[in-house]
Motif scaffolding. Structure first.
Motif, PDB file in Angstrom:
ATOM      1  N   ALA A 181       0.834  -1.205   0.000  1.00 51.14           N
ATOM      2  CA  ALA A 181       0.000   0.000   0.000  1.00 51.14           C
ATOM      3  C   ALA A 181       0.867   1.253   0.000  1.00 51.14           C
ATOM      4  CB  ALA A 181      -0.939  -0.009   1.204  1.00 51.14           C
ATOM      5  N   THR A 182       1.938   1.244   0.772  1.00 49.74           N
ATOM      6  CA  THR A 182       2.852   2.391   0.818  1.00 49.74           C
ATOM      7  C   THR A 182       3.504   2.600  -0.546  1.00 49.74           C
ATOM      8  OG1 THR A 182       3.262   2.050   3.163  1.00 49.74           O
ATOM      9  CG2 THR A 182       4.907   3.328   1.956  1.00 49.74           C
ATOM     10  N   ARG A 220       0.900   3.998  -2.970  1.00 49.02           N
ATOM     11  CA  ARG A 220       0.634   5.413  -2.716  1.00 49.02           C
ATOM     12  C   ARG A 220       1.762   6.276  -3.267  1.00 49.02           C
ATOM     13  NH1 ARG A 220       1.045   9.890   0.380  1.00 49.02           N
ATOM     14  NH2 ARG A 220      -0.886  10.871   1.032  1.00 49.02           N
ATOM     15  N   THR A 263      -7.693   1.396  -6.448  1.00 48.93           N
ATOM     16  CA  THR A 263      -6.506   1.621  -5.614  1.00 48.93           C
ATOM     17  C   THR A 263      -6.231   3.109  -5.490  1.00 48.93           C
ATOM     18  OG1 THR A 263      -5.569  -0.509  -6.224  1.00 48.93           O
ATOM     19  CG2 THR A 263      -4.033   1.146  -5.401  1.00 48.93           C
ATOM     20  N   HIS A 285      -6.522   5.453  -1.852  1.00 49.50           N
ATOM     21  CA  HIS A 285      -5.500   6.353  -1.293  1.00 49.50           C
ATOM     22  C   HIS A 285      -5.926   7.821  -1.360  1.00 49.50           C
ATOM     23  CE1 HIS A 285      -2.405   3.334  -0.664  1.00 49.50           C
ATOM     24  NE2 HIS A 285      -2.733   2.808  -1.827  1.00 49.50           N
TER      25      HIS A 285
END
Length: 191
Positions: free
Chosen positions: A13-14, A17, A50, A54
């Motif tokens: 996820a990081t 982003r 996605t 974010h």
């Protein structure tokens, strides 16, 4: 789900982003008009869901890109001073400032609406950027390599003028000449 699986998901996820921020910054800088959220997701290699996970709105993405760029400018000043003498650090920082201005091309309408609505604290950003310029100027004044009578506000105004005149693609050589001319004016005059 194990703790290792959760950490792996968080790391993914990081990365997603950051990839979205990097791609959005790149697309905003090169676009004539605001790119679609779908185009940003496609270029980043992620699905639209996605992107929206974010950044639920265009405004949240624009704000994240804007804040990331301001952070890069302010930390960039300190990093450049750690590596270079003050005049070289200031000249390189001017290039970073130009990159920041260029990023606004593809998000200008949204950014202006957000500033108008008070969603972005323009005055706070101005203070941060002037502080970054002041840090470099002060180091240059102490070393005797930069004039002591030029305020950060004058440099910021000069940069905005230069990038207004020569900030478009195809005008990089003119921008470099004008920035070098500005730097020449910031060096102390020998007695």
């Amino acid at each position: 789900m194990t703790a290792t699986d959760r950490r792996k998901l968080r790391a993914d996820a990081t990365r997603n982003r950051q990839q979205l921020l990097d791609v959005a910054t790149q697309l905003f800088a090169s676009a004539e008009s605001e790119p679609s959220m779908r185009a940003i997701a496609n270029e980043a290699g992620v699905g639209i869901a996605t992107l929206y996970r974010h950044f639920p709105t265009r405004e949240s993405l624009v704000d994240a890109v804007y804040q990331d760029q301001v952070s890069r400018l302010t930390t960039g000043a300190r990093e450049l001073l750690a590596e270079l003498d003050p005049p070289a650090a200031l000249r390189r920082w001017m290039d970073l400032f130009g990159d920041w201005i260029a990023t606004k091309n593809g998000m200008l309408d949204t950014l202006l609406a957000m500033i108008e609505a008070g969603e972005i604290a323009h005055a706070h950003t101005r203070t941060e950027l002037l502080g970054a310029i002041d840090d470099i100027l002060e180091a240059g004044r102490r070393s005797g390599q930069l004039r002591g009578d030029v305020p950060a506000e004058d440099i910021a105004a000069s940069l905005i003028g230069i990038f207004t005149v020569a900030g478009a693609r195809g005008h990089e050589a003119m921008a470099a000449r004008l920035l070098n001319l500005l730097m020449d004016g910031l060096r102390p005059v020998p007695d």
